[in-house]
Design an enzyme around this catalytic site. Structure first.
Site, PDB file in Angstrom:
ATOM      1  N   GLU A 217       0.917  -1.098  -0.056  1.00  0.00           N
ATOM      2  CA  GLU A 217      -0.212   0.215   0.166  1.00  0.00           C
ATOM      3  C   GLU A 217       0.639   0.863  -0.017  1.00  0.00           C
ATOM      4  OE1 GLU A 217      -3.531   0.343  -0.358  1.00  0.00           O
ATOM      5  OE2 GLU A 217      -3.788  -1.780   0.006  1.00  0.00           O
ATOM      6  N   CYS A 251      -2.009   9.675   2.475  1.00  0.00           N
ATOM      7  CA  CYS A 251      -1.549   8.876   1.090  1.00  0.00           C
ATOM      8  C   CYS A 251      -2.365   9.210   0.252  1.00  0.00           C
ATOM      9  CB  CYS A 251      -1.472   7.297   1.153  1.00  0.00           C
ATOM     10  SG  CYS A 251      -3.397   6.625   1.567  1.00  0.00           S
TER      11      CYS A 251
END
Ligand code: NAD
Length: 472
Positions: A217, A251
């Site tokens: 991720e 993110c």
């Protein structure tokens, strides 16, 4: 409260205990795993004040933002897993082709085994616990390695997990990159990493040595495209919220905006109003706006901003800073060139550059010429143009007419693509990520294949020819 980093021989001892216990945990029923998740939920709820305290200590994150972005998402994940685990774990029957008459087939979900979860600092509670929930639901044993940059949250995770799980089921190993390297050298059966693309490559290399599967991720530059048909007031509010929550250290925060030259000035005005509405006229005094995680990142961000300004960038909103507090005001910069410092890497802070286009057709080629982003956002009311943008680009995920919130629907897989990540999780996708899909075929009384066993006589060849004609 904080436990020191484990000595290398203790890391190995913990790993061996987790490995030894994985067969027992593998055989646990859905009800047993649900009981563990319920216990975890109770512990999280009981620790809510301490979670807020830890996050405030680590980077002055507002209590409400902790509730909204750290605690709420993991409680949603737990509820979803508890509700669906019986169904997720049930072997899934698949069709039997005519040529395989006499057999039946199913997919059996079994845990990967003993897995490693490496968490980042930016949502240090949520991004540590959410994969743990999925890995527990799937029946794994695991090491959780929290980020060293949020030591208060890492210590809290250590204590909280220790209250719920035995160390031979879920172990928390604190420490920095040195401990992570030691963990990476061990033959875990799945590596689940959330963090930067740079460290993601290190994790992928380590996993390759063990031929273990990985979920990466990662991050990247997520564009937000504002079409001329967009309502600028609501667009600005949603951009400001998605960009400046967590101080821009998200993110999937919109990394840069692309808007037409004609609409840029009006968008900047709307962004100014939205920032003042949410954080007041003096953002530094707002209790709802958090600080940059450390001086290294503060210096990196101010350096990028200064270099972009030197390069012709114009600070339209914000720009104020205070090194002592690691405070950077919500900042919007126009006249940014594609080669400016703010466009060179993921910003990961409260600075929002705006690039302009003459024609919307220029946007997709601009985006696809760069690394595949973790998220892509588009604002507008023209469905055809929105569909075209989706068709002509790729991204880990997309919210249309909003930012960030595709993350919150646990029925959507969350993950990146290419340099922004590999694999996904959330809800059922998390359970699948931490499971091996085992193909199980059962032979019944009728055995269609026995007619093609050797010796390959003429009769067998004829039979096979017939099968080919019928079944292919
Ligand atoms: P990071 O890669 O610096 O650190 C993540 C973890 O890796 C930490 O636990 C750290 O101890 C470990 N680590 C650091 N250097 C290492 C090394 N040399 N060898 C082995 N392990 C090492 O990332 P970060 O600064 O914590 O987080 C920021 C990045 O994470 C951003 O790029 C952001 O986009 C990304 N991110 C992605 C997601 C997502 O869900 N896709 C979520 C949050 C953050």
């Amino acid at each position: 409260m904080a436990s020191p980093a484990l000595a290398p021989d203790r890391i190995l001892e913990v790993f061996r205990a987790l490995q030894a216990n994985r067969a027992t945990v593998k055989r646990t029923s859905a009800s047993q795993r649900i009981a563990k998740l319920e216990k975890l939920r109770e512990a999280i709820q009981a620790h809510e004040p301490k979670i807020r305290e830890a996050l405030a200590k680590d980077f002055r994150k507002a209590a409400t933002e902790v509730d909204l972005t750290e605690v709420f998402p993991v409680l949603v994940e737990i509820k979803d897993a508890i509700k669906h685990l019986h169904r997720w774990m049930r072997p899934q029957r698949v069709d039997t082709p005519m040529s395989m008459l006499g057999t039946s087939s199913e997919i059996v979900y079994e845990p990967k085994g003993c897995v490693l979860i490496i968490a980042p600092w930016n949502y240090p509670f949520q991004l540590a616990i959410a994969p743990v929930i999925a890995a527990v639901a799937a029946g794994n044993t695991m090491v959780l390695k929290p980020s060293e940059l949020t030591p208060a949250t890492a210590a809290l995770l250590h204590d909280l997990i220790g209250e719920v799980f035995a160390e031979n089921e879920v172990a928390v190993v604190q420490g920095d990159a040195v401990e992570t390297q030691k963990l990476l050298a061990l033959p875990f059966e799945h590596f689940f990493f959330t963090g930067s693309t740079k460290v993601g490559r290190i994790v992928a290399e380590a996993a390759a040595k063990h031929l273990a599967s990985t979920t990466l991720e990662l991050g990247g530059k997520s564009p937000a495209i504002v079409d001329d048909s967009a309502d600028l007031k609501s667009t600005a509010r949603r951009l400001v919220w998605g960009k400046f929550v967590n101080g821009g250290q998200t993110c999937i925060a919109p990394d840069y905006i692309m808007v037409s030259e004609a609409k840029q000035a009006a968008l900047v005005d709307a962004l100014r109003v939205a920032i003042t509405d949410m954080y007041g006229a003096d953002v530094k005094q707002s209790a709802d706006f958090c600080r940059i995680i450390n001086s290294r990142n503060y210096d990196r961000l101010t350096g990028m901003l200064d270099a972009t300004v030197k390069d012709g960038g114009k600070v339209e909103i914000g720009g104020e800073r205070d090194a002592g507090e690691r405070y950077i005001a919500p900042t919007v910069v126009t006249n940014v060139k594609p080669e400016s410092a703010l466009m060179a890497e993921e910003i990961f802070g409260p600075i929002l550059p705006i690039l302009t286009f003459k024609n919307l057709d220029e946007v997709a080629p601009f985006i696809t010429a760069r690394d595949k982003p973790l998220a892509l956002y588009m604002f507008g009311n023209d469905e055809r143009r929105i569909d075209d943008m989706i068709a002509n680009t790729t991204a880990g995920g997309t919210s249309i007419n909003n930012t960030v919130i595709h993350f919150a629907n646990q029925n959507l897989p969350f993950g990146g693509v290419g340099p922004s990540g590999l694999g996904s999780y959330h809800g059922y996708y998390g359970f699948k990520t931490f499971s091996h899909e085992r193909a199980v075929l059962r032979q019944g009384r009728i055995d269609a294949f026995k007619s093609v066993y050797p010796p390959y006589t003429e009769k067998v060849q004829k039979m096979f020819k017939w099968m080919k004609r019928i079944f292919t």
